[in-house]
Design a protein around this motif. Sequence first.
Motif, short mmCIF file in Angstrom:
data_model
loop_
_atom_site.label_atom_id
_atom_site.label_comp_id
_atom_site.label_asym_id
_atom_site.label_seq_id
_atom_site.Cartn_x
_atom_site.Cartn_y
_atom_site.Cartn_z
N VAL A 87 -3.81 16.94 -9.02
CA VAL A 87 -2.96 15.78 -8.78
C VAL A 87 -3.84 14.63 -8.28
N GLN A 88 -3.86 13.52 -9.00
CA GLN A 88 -4.72 12.40 -8.62
C GLN A 88 -3.88 11.15 -8.37
N PRO A 89 -4.15 10.43 -7.27
CA PRO A 89 -3.42 9.18 -7.00
C PRO A 89 -3.89 8.09 -7.97
N VAL A 90 -2.93 7.38 -8.56
CA VAL A 90 -3.27 6.39 -9.58
C VAL A 90 -2.48 5.11 -9.37
N TYR A 91 -2.97 4.07 -10.05
CA TYR A 91 -2.23 2.80 -10.11
C TYR A 91 -1.80 2.57 -11.55
N LEU A 92 -0.49 2.46 -11.75
CA LEU A 92 0.07 2.17 -13.08
C LEU A 92 0.48 0.71 -13.13
N SER A 93 0.11 0.03 -14.20
CA SER A 93 0.52 -1.36 -14.37
C SER A 93 1.66 -1.43 -15.38
N LEU A 94 2.62 -2.29 -15.11
CA LEU A 94 3.78 -2.44 -15.98
C LEU A 94 3.43 -3.35 -17.16
N GLN A 95 3.56 -2.81 -18.36
CA GLN A 95 3.35 -3.58 -19.57
C GLN A 95 4.69 -4.13 -20.04
N ARG A 96 4.75 -4.58 -21.29
CA ARG A 96 5.98 -5.18 -21.80
C ARG A 96 7.16 -4.21 -21.70
N ASP A 97 6.98 -2.97 -22.16
CA ASP A 97 8.06 -2.00 -22.11
C ASP A 97 7.55 -0.60 -21.74
N SER A 98 6.41 -0.54 -21.06
CA SER A 98 5.83 0.75 -20.71
C SER A 98 4.83 0.56 -19.57
N PHE A 99 4.20 1.67 -19.18
CA PHE A 99 3.18 1.63 -18.14
C PHE A 99 1.82 1.97 -18.74
N ALA A 100 0.77 1.39 -18.14
CA ALA A 100 -0.60 1.72 -18.50
C ALA A 100 -1.29 2.27 -17.26
N LEU A 101 -2.18 3.22 -17.46
CA LEU A 101 -2.93 3.79 -16.35
C LEU A 101 -4.17 2.92 -16.11
N GLU A 102 -4.10 2.10 -15.06
CA GLU A 102 -5.19 1.18 -14.78
C GLU A 102 -6.38 1.87 -14.14
N GLY A 103 -6.13 2.89 -13.32
CA GLY A 103 -7.27 3.57 -12.72
C GLY A 103 -6.86 4.52 -11.60
N LEU A 104 -7.82 5.36 -11.21
CA LEU A 104 -7.63 6.23 -10.05
C LEU A 104 -7.78 5.40 -8.78
N VAL A 105 -7.10 5.80 -7.74
CA VAL A 105 -7.14 5.07 -6.47
C VAL A 105 -7.92 5.89 -5.46
N LYS A 106 -8.91 5.28 -4.85
CA LYS A 106 -9.69 5.94 -3.81
C LYS A 106 -9.02 5.70 -2.47
N LEU A 107 -8.70 6.80 -1.79
CA LEU A 107 -7.95 6.74 -0.54
C LEU A 107 -8.87 6.85 0.67
N SER A 108 -8.45 6.23 1.76
CA SER A 108 -9.13 6.46 3.03
C SER A 108 -8.65 7.79 3.59
N ALA A 109 -9.34 8.30 4.59
CA ALA A 109 -8.96 9.58 5.20
C ALA A 109 -7.55 9.51 5.78
N ASP A 110 -7.23 8.42 6.46
CA ASP A 110 -5.89 8.27 7.05
C ASP A 110 -4.83 8.21 5.96
N GLU A 111 -5.10 7.45 4.90
CA GLU A 111 -4.14 7.35 3.81
C GLU A 111 -3.91 8.72 3.16
N TYR A 112 -4.99 9.44 2.95
CA TYR A 112 -4.89 10.75 2.30
C TYR A 112 -4.06 11.71 3.16
N ASN A 113 -4.33 11.77 4.44
CA ASN A 113 -3.60 12.68 5.32
C ASN A 113 -2.12 12.31 5.41
N THR A 114 -1.84 11.01 5.45
CA THR A 114 -0.44 10.56 5.50
C THR A 114 0.31 10.95 4.23
#
Length: 318
Positions: A87-114
């Motif tokens: 399971v990888q955290p990602v950022y999806l961008s909204l296209q005209r009628d769908s989503f595109a996978l823009e990239g993986l998101v690098k988390l800080s330690a606090d963000e990851y634990n939360t």
Amino acid sequence: MNLSIYQIGYLGSQAKDTPHSGKSKILTLGHARFLEQVTDTLWLQQLGIGVQNEWPLARWLWTAESAENDTLSADQDSLLSGSLLLVQPVYLSLQRDSFALEGLVKLSADEYNTLTDLLNQFFAEEQLQFLPSHTQQYWFLKTPHVWQLQTHFAQAALQRNIQRYMPTGPDAQRLRQIMNQVQMLMHEHPINQQRAQHGLAEVNSVWFSGVSADTLPPTSPDIKLVKSPVTLQSSIKDINEVLQQGVQSACMLVEDDSIVDWDTIYDNVRFKKIQRLDCYWPVAQGTLQVTLTSSDRWKLWRKPRTIASLVAHYDQTH
């Protein structure tokens, strides 16, 4: 062949280089080609891992981390039932009628634990467990029963409409529901509000891949593994550790350029301590492979090349 495989840091950084740096020399003097296979697939092939329906990446990663982390090993028996997914955290961008996978998101330690606590609390009633990784950049989803699924690696869907890369199979709808639930959880979450304030990509979804059953095929006996079998964040910081094994050829999966001692690596190929070096850089929808041998150092007529220029050249000629 005495082959050493070692892996450095996921979906690589673009460290700045001078024309005289070891990395720049490797990119400029080496033989470069673009492979349409995603890097995880190539890497597992290098390890001699067989496959039937899908590369069992999640199970391999868990096994590798368990070998290095006693706290993970304690949970090994509980994973003999059900499925395990990456399971990888990602950022999806909204296209005209769908989503595109823009990239993986690098988390800080606090963000990851939360997020680890948030996901586990939300899905507890469904007996879904988001097991943490020591990398703190992805999770392992443990399902209570074996799920019949086919998934795609995140790299294959980068910068593309995700519809054709969504999971398929009898249990695919359940996985899609989890993705939708995570998207609702993360909508206007304080983590994303803070990331937006700092100009960082938001975590608005997760990507599932590498679905695994409860067993793993053996690796090829011809391959020497350095440190761990396969782990997205393991690294070799001392090239001498590799050379002491009498390595003739070395493969590097490069995910974080900044932690690689490029000058030392280049010098060891230059002086024939390593006869052949194969570097693999993950790029969108494929892999950049650069092969360097000691004889390549005489190609002094070549202009400096970068990862971006090599990929751009491929795009222009195909």
